[in-house]
Design an enzyme around this catalytic site. Structure first.
Site, short mmCIF file in Angstrom:
data_model
loop_
_atom_site.label_atom_id
_atom_site.label_comp_id
_atom_site.label_asym_id
_atom_site.label_seq_id
_atom_site.Cartn_x
_atom_site.Cartn_y
_atom_site.Cartn_z
N PHE A 1 24.34 1.96 0.89
CA PHE A 1 25.64 2.00 2.07
C PHE A 1 26.08 0.70 1.71
CE2 PHE A 1 26.93 5.37 4.55
CZ PHE A 1 27.47 6.11 3.25
N GLN B 1 36.03 2.03 14.96
CA GLN B 1 36.31 1.64 13.68
C GLN B 1 37.58 2.81 12.88
OE1 GLN B 1 32.36 3.24 11.01
NE2 GLN B 1 32.52 0.99 10.89
N HIS C 1 37.85 4.08 9.06
CA HIS C 1 36.94 3.75 8.48
C HIS C 1 37.63 3.20 6.90
CE1 HIS C 1 34.49 5.75 4.99
NE2 HIS C 1 33.83 5.77 5.92
N LEU D 1 37.53 12.46 5.77
CA LEU D 1 36.55 11.44 5.02
C LEU D 1 36.48 11.48 3.44
CD1 LEU D 1 35.07 9.10 6.02
CD2 LEU D 1 33.29 10.81 7.19
N GLU E 1 31.59 7.02 2.30
CA GLU E 1 31.06 5.68 2.15
C GLU E 1 30.33 5.71 0.52
OE1 GLU E 1 31.01 2.67 4.59
OE2 GLU E 1 28.92 1.61 3.79
N ARG F 1 32.71 -2.17 6.66
CA ARG F 1 33.69 -0.74 7.62
C ARG F 1 35.23 -2.36 7.34
NH1 ARG F 1 31.45 4.52 8.53
NH2 ARG F 1 30.35 5.28 7.26
N HIS G 1 38.19 5.91 12.43
CA HIS G 1 36.67 7.21 12.78
C HIS G 1 36.16 7.51 13.82
CE1 HIS G 1 33.69 9.06 9.85
NE2 HIS G 1 32.93 7.54 9.87
N ARG H 1 30.88 -1.03 13.72
CA ARG H 1 28.77 -0.06 12.53
C ARG H 1 29.60 0.19 11.42
NH1 ARG H 1 28.86 5.15 11.55
NH2 ARG H 1 30.62 6.29 11.23
#
Lengths: 233, 587
Positions: free
Chosen positions: B119, B240, B242, B252, B255, B286, B353, B398
């Site tokens: 990730f 955030q 995304h 979504l 990731e 991100r 997000h 995050r």
């Protein structure tokens, strides 16, 4: 775009009725889902009631009967629907208001399936091992979102909702029977070995046909029956 | 009419991962625990989490909790509290193993261990090679975790108030939180639920932005309840975006799609992330990837007729990997775009997000507020965990896979602290009536009839204001205009009316009360963003382009009273290891 929607408010209506709604063509955009349209209709009349949350078919809130077939409004493309679009609450479940049904019995039957992993062996400090093949047995079983489309499409569940567990709960039962980590298979099969709980399924496959996640409860039920049969010989 | 009252030891608001993990811990310890949720538990937004949960299990590549900690501190742009981050990363393997024992159907490796994927922002050896730290159940990890936690709670006999809407906390003059007032959505009847402890686990407020990956129910209810109870919100400017929401729609795309080897391309078929992050490329964190996409589009290298998005290419992964590892996002892509990622790339654009900010807590989940010279004084009886809280492990940005971890670790930690609190506080304190009455007034306010604006157009306007005035790139001028607009909107919301006044399952009333909560969260976000004159993590100021550790290595605190800002220091000291001092952040 024309809609015909089931309306019932227990405080003011002595009987349910169908109400016509029109969504202006200027508001209809390409790629729109049925839920998008419902949200716009709710602006016309804020008393129009339905459940909704995630908007992409994972939370399972907005199951309803769409042109005669159960489905999720949020992943139902408007362009695929014949107009007027006829919306009704799930058949066979008590109506609370408009498109909102009382799902208590559905959840009760889910709990009756004891949908939790049972493994009373001493816990290792790390994960229990499971081969990719054994884990693969859970594919098609664990993804259920409890929307209720299947059970609400099942005549056996309509007639015997209190005694037949219904396809959704039986899918859960199969998920734990199949799980190589679960130690309660015998107990699970015993609980299901009943003329109604399991055997009211007559294999008409409505459940599989309507499942918005493409799951196959009918097959899962068949697999439980086969396991049951093997156990008895 | 007398108000229905129920009593429990511990009350939890919100039935997502944080709430249910806490509930399970409490129920297994024989505490009388109740969970209030406005939706049936498995419909909570944890269900939508795709990619996985981070833990240094080292099942695929070498790993250690300390490397995980380093990545998280760096990812947070050094705004995360290092004691909480250390605690979380150390606890991660244990909570993941627990999940496995609870029955979560994790994907598996050949030897039977839990499958882990790469990730963004993950490394071995403190910033060197890519790590594979994200434990996954295909791309439905949130679903797998939420359902398993709910199932275990059924087994443990947790009490559920399903489809109850929480109105406000009940507080007494000594500052203790004594439970809350809610109403049963089905009957419309209010109820007071008394509890020795109340845990807020209501998730984020993604619905303050027009395009977002969030459920319609993510309206920041718990954050707004805390604000109204006099608790400030921490670091709300850090929202955030995304990198890979479906362009124009917002759904979504995990990731994990890039973790499995997918990459982003612009209209010239260029893998542009190589320019922005030469090492990590598409797996930079991100904030970095989202900004890169926004810049590509702004500089005219976007794709499609309007050149307003970029493409996520998965074709080279092959049908087998896509069907086995990413079946859910294939389904979403085909449903909403008619695009099969096996054959065509997916149009994507950054989408709101996650709220890094929230209700300030310590690492035991206790809600902490500044009192005189103490920046972090616990509010007795009040806890928060998950996205609603700010502990703060995410700081200014995050890392993917750390939110599922956050809810599990701190849901569990809060429950453990609650058990101690219950030992020391054996009796319910007397209910304070005026606090209850205020909550009931808030409910009754929507019975008002007559002329007034409707709720939905106001909600739409609020979301538009936030998108236009507080998006990926921010300036003082544009944000100030946004603040002014929100002030006017707040007055209009005060005068809004609903037309449906029935009791039974009145969703219009629920949405009206959610709008009030959104309003408070939006104001907290934009006022905090206007206050922070630097760029850090997800907060990018065009007028203050650099990070400024001297002035701004501190947490923002927004209070509802006068929309006032206050600040408190970052906890840079971990529990046992040495601090990671701020460094320039390159990927």
């Amino acid at each position: 775009m024309e809609f015909s929607i089931y309306r019932f408010n227990p405080e003011t209506d002595s009987a349910p009725y169908m109400q016509d709604f029109t969504l202006g063509d200027d508001l209809v955009e390409p790629g729109m889902m049925l839920l998008d349209a419902l949200l716009l209709l709710k602006e016309q009349d804020d008393s129009l009631s339905f459940r909704r949350s995630c908007q992409h078919g994972v939370c399972g809130s907005d199951g309803m009967n769409i042109n005669g077939t159960n489905g999720l409004a949020c992943i139902m493309p408007l362009k695929d629907l014949k107009t007027p679009i006829v919306l009704r609450p799930f058949p066979g479940m008590p109506v609370i208001r408009d498109l909102i049904v009382d799902m208590d019995n559905f959840y009760h039957q889910y709990r009756e399936a004891e949908p939790w992993l049972v493994n009373d062996s001493p816990e290792p400090e790390v994960e229990r091992l499971q081969s990719p093949e054994d884990r693969g047995q859970l594919d098609g079983l664990y993804e259920c979102i409890l929307c209720g489309c299947c059970s609400a499409a099942c005549p056996s569940y309509w007639w015997n909702p209190d005694r037949f567990l219904g396809p959704a709960a039986l899918l859960q039962a199969a998920r734990f029977i199949q799980d190589s980590r679960d130690e309660a298979t015998e107990h699970r099969l015993e609980r299901l070995d009943d003329a109604y709980r399991l055997y009211r399924c007559h294999g008409i496959m409505n459940c599989t046909q309507v499942c918005p996640k493409g799951l196959n409860p009918a097959k899962a039920i068949g697999d439980i029956r086969r396991t049951m049969l093997k156990r008895s010989v | 009419m007398t108000l229905t009252t129920r009593k429990f030891d511990a009350l939890i608001v919100g039935a997502g991962g944080a709430g249910l993990r806490a509930a399970l811990q409490l129920a297994n310890a024989d505490a009388r625990v109740a969970v209030v949720s406005k939706v049936f538990p498995t419909r909570s937004h944890t269900v939508a989490a795709q990619g996985g949960v981070n833990a240094a299990l080292a099942n695929v590549l070498p790993d250690s909790w300390h490397w995980h900690m380093f990545d998280t501190v760096k990812g947070s742009d050094y705004l995360g509290d290092q004691d909480a981050i250390e605690y979380m990363c150390r606890a991660a393997p244990k909570v993941v193993y627990e999940l496995e024992h609870f029955g979560v159907p994790f994907s598996r490796l050949e030897e039977g261990n839990i499958y882990q994927r790469a990730f963004g922002g993950q490394s071995q050896h403190f910033g060197k090679e890519q790590a594979a730290r994200t434990c996954a159940a295909a791309d439905r990890t949130g679903h797998a975790i939420l359902h398993s936690l709910y199932q275990q709670n059924l087994r443990a006999h947790t009490h559920f108030f399903d489809e109850y809407f929480a109105i406000d906390l009940i507080k007494d003059d000594a500052g203790y939180v004594l439970g809350l007032v809610a109403f049963d959505i089905l009957s419309g009847e209010p109820i007071a639920i008394e509890a020795k402890t109340t845990l807020i686990a209501t998730g984020g407020a993604g619905q303050i932005f027009r395009t977002n990956t969030n459920a319609l129910s993510n309206t920041g209810d718990g954050m707004a309840m805390a604000l109204r109870a006099g608790v400030p919100l921490e670091d709300m400017e850090f929202v955030q975006f995304h990198p890979t929401g479906i362009a124009g729609r917002g759904m979504l795309i995990t990731e994990g799609a890039r973790g499995e080897g997918g990459f982003l391309i612009n209209d010239q078929d260029e893998r542009f992330m190589e320019r922005y992050a030469p090492n990590a490329k598409d797996l930079a964190s991100r904030d970095v990837v989202s900004r890169a996409i926004a810049i590509e589009v702004r500089e005219g290298r976007g794709c499609g007729r309007n050149k307003d998005h970029v493409l996520l290419d998965l074709r080279h992964l092959g049908a087998d990997t896509i069907m086995k590892k990413l079946p859910g996002i294939r389904e979403v892509s085909m449903t909403f775009l008619g695009v099969d990622p096996i054959e065509e790339p997916i149009p994507v654009f950054p989408t709101c997000h996650y709220s890094m900010g929230g209700i300030p807590t310590n690492r035991d989940g206790q809600v902490v507020v500044p009192v005189k010279d103490t920046p972090e004084d616990p509010v007795p009886g009040l806890y928060a965990a998950g996205e609603a809280a700010c502990v703060s492990v995410h700081g200014a940005n995050r890392l993917g896979g750390n939110s599922l971890l956050d809810i599990l670790v701190f849901g569990r930690a809060a429950a453990n602290h609650i058990l101690g609190f219950l030992k020391d506080n054996r009796h319910h304190r007397p209910l304070q009536q005026d606090s209850v009455d205020r909550a009931l007034e808030r409910l009754a306010r929507w019975d008002r009839k007559g002329e007034g604006e409707a709720v939905e157009p106001l909600r739409r306007e609020l979301r538009k204001v936030m998108e236009d005035h507080c998006g990926v790139f921010r300036t003082a001028e544009v944000m100030q205009e946004g603040v002014n607009r929100l002030h006017r909107l707040r007055e209009r919301i005060d005068n809004a009316v609903i037309r449906d006044h029935s009791r039974t399952f009145n969703t219009a009333r629920v949405e009206a009360m959610e709008l009030e909560n959104l309003m408070d969260c939006a104001m907290a976000t934009i006022v905090s963003a206007l206050g922070r004159e630097e760029s850090r993590g997800a907060h990018s100021r065009m007028d203050f382009t650099d990070r400024d550790d001297e002035r701004w290595l501190r947490h923002s605190l927004y209070s509802l009273q006068d929309d006032a800002m206050d600040y408190k220091p970052v906890r840079t000291q971990p529990v046992t290891v040495e601090s990671f001092p701020p460094k320039e952040r390159v990927y």
